[in-house]
Motif scaffolding. Sequence first.
Motif, PDB file in Angstrom:
ATOM      1  N   PHE A 161       0.836  -1.201   0.000  1.00  0.00           N
ATOM      2  CA  PHE A 161       0.000   0.000   0.000  1.00  0.00           C
ATOM      3  C   PHE A 161       0.873   1.254   0.000  1.00  0.00           C
ATOM      4  N   LEU A 162       1.993   1.211   0.699  1.00  0.00           N
ATOM      5  CA  LEU A 162       2.911   2.356   0.691  1.00  0.00           C
ATOM      6  C   LEU A 162       3.479   2.595  -0.700  1.00  0.00           C
ATOM      7  N   LYS A 163       3.820   1.525  -1.413  1.00  0.00           N
ATOM      8  CA  LYS A 163       4.328   1.679  -2.782  1.00  0.00           C
ATOM      9  C   LYS A 163       3.287   2.358  -3.674  1.00  0.00           C
ATOM     10  N   LEU A 164       2.043   1.919  -3.557  1.00  0.00           N
ATOM     11  CA  LEU A 164       0.982   2.537  -4.367  1.00  0.00           C
ATOM     12  C   LEU A 164       0.778   3.995  -3.975  1.00  0.00           C
ATOM     13  N   GLU A 165       0.837   4.262  -2.687  1.00  0.00           N
ATOM     14  CA  GLU A 165       0.684   5.638  -2.208  1.00  0.00           C
ATOM     15  C   GLU A 165       1.808   6.529  -2.723  1.00  0.00           C
ATOM     16  N   GLU A 166       3.033   6.024  -2.698  1.00  0.00           N
ATOM     17  CA  GLU A 166       4.166   6.806  -3.202  1.00  0.00           C
ATOM     18  C   GLU A 166       4.036   7.066  -4.699  1.00  0.00           C
ATOM     19  N   TYR A 167       3.570   6.069  -5.427  1.00  0.00           N
ATOM     20  CA  TYR A 167       3.356   6.235  -6.859  1.00  0.00           C
ATOM     21  C   TYR A 167       2.333   7.339  -7.125  1.00  0.00           C
ATOM     22  N   LEU A 168       1.206   7.291  -6.427  1.00  0.00           N
ATOM     23  CA  LEU A 168       0.158   8.297  -6.622  1.00  0.00           C
ATOM     24  C   LEU A 168       0.603   9.686  -6.181  1.00  0.00           C
ATOM     25  N   SER A 169       1.463   9.753  -5.176  1.00  0.00           N
ATOM     26  CA  SER A 169       1.900  11.064  -4.678  1.00  0.00           C
ATOM     27  C   SER A 169       2.686  11.831  -5.736  1.00  0.00           C
ATOM     28  N   GLN A 170       3.270  11.120  -6.690  1.00  0.00           N
ATOM     29  CA  GLN A 170       3.986  11.798  -7.778  1.00  0.00           C
ATOM     30  C   GLN A 170       3.031  12.681  -8.574  1.00  0.00           C
ATOM     31  N   TYR A 171       1.802  12.242  -8.727  1.00  0.00           N
ATOM     32  CA  TYR A 171       0.817  13.019  -9.475  1.00  0.00           C
ATOM     33  C   TYR A 171       0.364  14.243  -8.688  1.00  0.00           C
ATOM     34  N   ARG A 172       0.291  14.110  -7.391  1.00  0.00           N
ATOM     35  CA  ARG A 172      -0.063  15.259  -6.560  1.00  0.00           C
ATOM     36  C   ARG A 172       1.036  16.309  -6.662  1.00  0.00           C
ATOM     37  N   ARG A 173       2.286  15.868  -6.570  1.00  0.00           N
ATOM     38  CA  ARG A 173       3.406  16.808  -6.673  1.00  0.00           C
ATOM     39  C   ARG A 173       3.431  17.469  -8.048  1.00  0.00           C
ATOM     40  N   PHE A 174       3.116  16.724  -9.084  1.00  0.00           N
ATOM     41  CA  PHE A 174       3.096  17.275 -10.433  1.00  0.00           C
ATOM     42  C   PHE A 174       2.104  18.431 -10.509  1.00  0.00           C
ATOM     43  N   GLY A 175       0.932  18.236  -9.921  1.00  0.00           N
ATOM     44  CA  GLY A 175      -0.089  19.284  -9.922  1.00  0.00           C
ATOM     45  C   GLY A 175       0.340  20.507  -9.140  1.00  0.00           C
ATOM     46  N   GLU A 176       1.140  20.304  -8.104  1.00  0.00           N
ATOM     47  CA  GLU A 176       1.614  21.428  -7.296  1.00  0.00           C
ATOM     48  C   GLU A 176       2.737  22.180  -7.999  1.00  0.00           C
ATOM     49  N   LEU A 177       3.548  21.462  -8.775  1.00  0.00           N
ATOM     50  CA  LEU A 177       4.694  22.085  -9.443  1.00  0.00           C
ATOM     51  C   LEU A 177       4.301  22.884 -10.675  1.00  0.00           C
ATOM     52  N   PHE A 178       3.279  22.416 -11.369  1.00  0.00           N
ATOM     53  CA  PHE A 178       2.903  23.041 -12.616  1.00  0.00           C
ATOM     54  C   PHE A 178       1.490  23.610 -12.497  1.00  0.00           C
ATOM     55  N   PRO A 179       1.390  24.922 -12.396  1.00  0.00           N
ATOM     56  CA  PRO A 179       0.061  25.529 -12.254  1.00  0.00           C
ATOM     57  C   PRO A 179      -0.777  25.308 -13.512  1.00  0.00           C
TER      58      PRO A 179
END
Length: 106
Positions: free
Chosen positions: A80-98
């Motif tokens: 579950f942590l691996k899946l969570e870390e994978y998904l968190s990349q998309y959250r960071r992407f949204g934060e980095l690129f307005p």
Amino acid sequence: MSMTDLREFQAGFQALSDPLRLRILDHLRSQELCVCDLCDLLEVSQSKLSFHLKTLKESQLVQMRQQGRWSYYRLNLAQFLKLEEYLSQYRRFGELFPTRNCLETE
């Protein structure tokens, strides 16, 4: 990211796409359970439950231990942590690129 990683994530997300498997995981959140207990809680036959537990096990979302003739299942939190870390990349992407608005040209 390797193809092996992508296949592992795909298996995890496919396993999470079924309502009965989500209910199984929900029951396992608080404790390890025997197959017979899960059958009773979910009101499903053992053969139907076994199919879904196999899918969850193959996707590494649950782990099984044998005690005598009984099989006990528990969550595999590392997966579950691996899946969570994978998904968190998309959250960071949204934060980095307005958000951008395309300008219409005539």
